[in-house]
Motif scaffolding. Structure first.
Motif, PDB file in Angstrom:
ATOM      1  N   LEU A   1       0.655  -1.396  -0.014  1.00 41.01           N
ATOM      2  CA  LEU A   1       0.047   0.207   0.182  1.00 41.01           C
ATOM      3  C   LEU A   1       0.836   1.052   0.005  1.00 41.01           C
ATOM      4  O   LEU A   1       1.997   1.587   0.894  1.00 41.01           O
ATOM      5  CB  LEU A   1      -0.877  -0.186   1.546  1.00 41.01           C
ATOM      6  N   ARG A   2       0.802   2.442  -0.894  1.00 42.53           N
ATOM      7  CA  ARG A   2       0.663   3.682  -0.710  1.00 42.53           C
ATOM      8  C   ARG A   2       0.802   4.809   0.414  1.00 42.53           C
ATOM      9  O   ARG A   2      -0.547   5.066  -0.756  1.00 42.53           O
ATOM     10  CB  ARG A   2       2.172   4.011  -2.173  1.00 42.53           C
ATOM     11  N   LEU A   3       1.138   5.657   0.325  1.00 38.09           N
ATOM     12  CA  LEU A   3       0.033   6.100   1.307  1.00 38.09           C
ATOM     13  C   LEU A   3       0.864   7.643   0.943  1.00 38.09           C
ATOM     14  O   LEU A   3       2.024   8.114   0.548  1.00 38.09           O
ATOM     15  CB  LEU A   3       0.557   6.236   3.171  1.00 38.09           C
ATOM     16  N   SER A   4       0.063   8.547   1.285  1.00 37.50           N
ATOM     17  CA  SER A   4       0.249   9.892   0.254  1.00 37.50           C
ATOM     18  C   SER A   4       0.233  11.064   1.556  1.00 37.50           C
ATOM     19  O   SER A   4      -0.371  10.682   1.816  1.00 37.50           O
ATOM     20  CB  SER A   4       0.522  10.851  -0.846  1.00 37.50           C
ATOM     21  N   CYS A   5       1.273  12.167   1.464  1.00 35.51           N
ATOM     22  CA  CYS A   5       0.712  13.373   2.274  1.00 35.51           C
ATOM     23  C   CYS A   5       1.329  14.920   2.242  1.00 35.51           C
ATOM     24  O   CYS A   5       2.425  15.109   1.595  1.00 35.51           O
ATOM     25  CB  CYS A   5       1.698  13.102   3.878  1.00 35.51           C
ATOM     26  N   ALA A   6       0.335  15.601   1.603  1.00 33.67           N
ATOM     27  CA  ALA A   6       0.577  16.526   1.188  1.00 33.67           C
ATOM     28  C   ALA A   6       0.382  17.950   2.111  1.00 33.67           C
ATOM     29  O   ALA A   6      -0.434  17.471   2.395  1.00 33.67           O
ATOM     30  CB  ALA A   6      -0.964  16.905   0.114  1.00 33.67           C
ATOM     31  N   ALA A   7       1.963  18.477   1.854  1.00 34.51           N
ATOM     32  CA  ALA A   7       1.917  19.421   2.829  1.00 34.51           C
ATOM     33  C   ALA A   7       1.968  21.219   2.020  1.00 34.51           C
ATOM     34  O   ALA A   7       1.600  21.055   0.873  1.00 34.51           O
ATOM     35  CB  ALA A   7       2.984  19.520   3.650  1.00 34.51           C
ATOM     36  N   SER A   8       1.134  21.761   2.785  1.00 27.21           N
ATOM     37  CA  SER A   8       1.293  23.256   2.462  1.00 27.21           C
ATOM     38  C   SER A   8       2.718  23.756   2.375  1.00 27.21           C
ATOM     39  O   SER A   8       3.706  23.837   3.829  1.00 27.21           O
ATOM     40  CB  SER A   8       1.424  24.181   3.411  1.00 27.21           C
TER      41      SER A   8
ATOM     42  N   SER B   1      13.945  14.457   6.744  1.00 22.52           N
ATOM     43  CA  SER B   1      14.494  15.774   6.329  1.00 22.52           C
ATOM     44  C   SER B   1      14.380  16.247   5.045  1.00 22.52           C
ATOM     45  O   SER B   1      13.721  15.940   4.329  1.00 22.52           O
ATOM     46  CB  SER B   1      16.014  15.667   6.649  1.00 22.52           C
ATOM     47  N   TRP B   2      14.061  17.456   5.435  1.00 22.74           N
ATOM     48  CA  TRP B   2      13.172  18.365   4.487  1.00 22.74           C
ATOM     49  C   TRP B   2      14.433  18.453   2.836  1.00 22.74           C
ATOM     50  O   TRP B   2      14.132  18.838   1.772  1.00 22.74           O
ATOM     51  CB  TRP B   2      13.986  20.281   4.712  1.00 22.74           C
ATOM     52  N   SER B   3      15.666  18.149   2.775  1.00 26.14           N
ATOM     53  CA  SER B   3      16.432  18.054   2.138  1.00 26.14           C
ATOM     54  C   SER B   3      16.078  16.620   1.514  1.00 26.14           C
ATOM     55  O   SER B   3      16.419  16.829   0.688  1.00 26.14           O
ATOM     56  CB  SER B   3      18.494  17.698   2.475  1.00 26.14           C
TER      57      SER B   3
ATOM     58  N   ARG C   1      10.363  11.818  -0.810  1.00 25.01           N
ATOM     59  CA  ARG C   1       9.437  13.360  -1.297  1.00 25.01           C
ATOM     60  C   ARG C   1       9.620  13.782  -2.498  1.00 25.01           C
ATOM     61  O   ARG C   1      10.543  13.658  -2.949  1.00 25.01           O
ATOM     62  CB  ARG C   1      10.331  13.892  -0.262  1.00 25.01           C
ATOM     63  N   ASP C   2       8.607  14.190  -2.935  1.00 22.85           N
ATOM     64  CA  ASP C   2       8.872  15.115  -4.183  1.00 22.85           C
ATOM     65  C   ASP C   2      10.110  15.815  -4.254  1.00 22.85           C
ATOM     66  O   ASP C   2      10.269  17.209  -3.157  1.00 22.85           O
ATOM     67  CB  ASP C   2       7.027  15.038  -5.004  1.00 22.85           C
ATOM     68  N   ASN C   3      10.371  16.577  -5.401  1.00 24.47           N
ATOM     69  CA  ASN C   3      11.076  17.020  -5.449  1.00 24.47           C
ATOM     70  C   ASN C   3      11.094  18.896  -5.141  1.00 24.47           C
ATOM     71  O   ASN C   3      11.427  19.690  -4.834  1.00 24.47           O
ATOM     72  CB  ASN C   3      11.197  17.841  -7.016  1.00 24.47           C
ATOM     73  N   ALA C   4       9.606  18.945  -5.767  1.00 22.29           N
ATOM     74  CA  ALA C   4       8.859  20.675  -4.763  1.00 22.29           C
ATOM     75  C   ALA C   4       9.152  20.359  -3.331  1.00 22.29           C
ATOM     76  O   ALA C   4       8.826  21.069  -2.139  1.00 22.29           O
ATOM     77  CB  ALA C   4       7.503  20.725  -5.194  1.00 22.29           C
ATOM     78  N   LYS C   5       9.312  18.698  -2.632  1.00 23.92           N
ATOM     79  CA  LYS C   5       8.805  19.257  -0.798  1.00 23.92           C
ATOM     80  C   LYS C   5       7.797  19.386  -0.550  1.00 23.92           C
ATOM     81  O   LYS C   5       8.364  19.759   1.027  1.00 23.92           O
ATOM     82  CB  LYS C   5      10.426  19.924  -0.732  1.00 23.92           C
ATOM     83  N   THR C   6       6.666  19.094  -1.501  1.00 29.04           N
ATOM     84  CA  THR C   6       5.398  19.217  -0.585  1.00 29.04           C
ATOM     85  C   THR C   6       4.709  18.166  -0.609  1.00 29.04           C
ATOM     86  O   THR C   6       3.366  17.497  -0.010  1.00 29.04           O
ATOM     87  CB  THR C   6       4.412  19.895  -1.550  1.00 29.04           C
ATOM     88  N   THR C   7       4.891  17.182  -1.269  1.00 29.70           N
ATOM     89  CA  THR C   7       4.084  15.562  -1.182  1.00 29.70           C
ATOM     90  C   THR C   7       5.346  14.562  -0.254  1.00 29.70           C
ATOM     91  O   THR C   7       6.369  14.141  -0.932  1.00 29.70           O
ATOM     92  CB  THR C   7       3.686  15.170  -2.500  1.00 29.70           C
ATOM     93  N   VAL C   8       4.983  13.505   0.252  1.00 28.33           N
ATOM     94  CA  VAL C   8       6.056  12.596   1.009  1.00 28.33           C
ATOM     95  C   VAL C   8       5.035  10.989   0.908  1.00 28.33           C
ATOM     96  O   VAL C   8       4.012  11.367   0.903  1.00 28.33           O
ATOM     97  CB  VAL C   8       6.140  12.831   2.526  1.00 28.33           C
TER      98      VAL C   8
END
Length: 119
Positions: free
Chosen positions: A18-25, A52-54, A72-79
């Protein structure tokens, strides 16, 4: 903004994935580490994974090492939390969280998404 929204939870058979996603501001959480925690009924909240952020550092709870992968994605808004070889003991509500450091406290939390592993 301080919004975290989880998705991807559901019912899966033991041994499945299963794959979970987290969308962040992105702007509000710029520079923050993000992590996943879980809590089963009657149980204490348990650390699952963090990044980490990086994205240069990751951390996993002992119970999920070798089975779960956080990214996390390249824009660092989704984990994303990729969960493989799921077990019944993985059944819990999974929460996305954000904090200033990967090993420190997490101050912002999502609403959670239910993961149920059947056996």
């Amino acid at each position: 903004q301080e919004q975290l929204v989880e998705s991807g939870g559901g019912l899966v058979q033991a041994g499945g994935s299963l794959r979970l996603s987290c969308a962040a501001s992105g702007r509000t959480f710029s520079g923050y580490a993000m992590g996943w925690f879980r809590q089963a009924p009657g149980k204490e909240r348990e650390f699952v994974a963090a990044i980490s952020w990086s994205a240069g550092s990751t951390k996993y709870g002992d119970s999920v090492k070798g089975r779960f992968t956080i990214s996390r994605d390249n824009a660092k808004t989704t984990v994303t939390l990729q969960m493989n070889s799921l077990k019944s003991e993985d059944t819990a509500v999974y929460y996305c969280a954000a904090g200033p450091t990967i090993s420190g406290n997490y101050y912002y939390w999502g609403q959670g998404t239910q993961v149920t592993v059947s056996s």
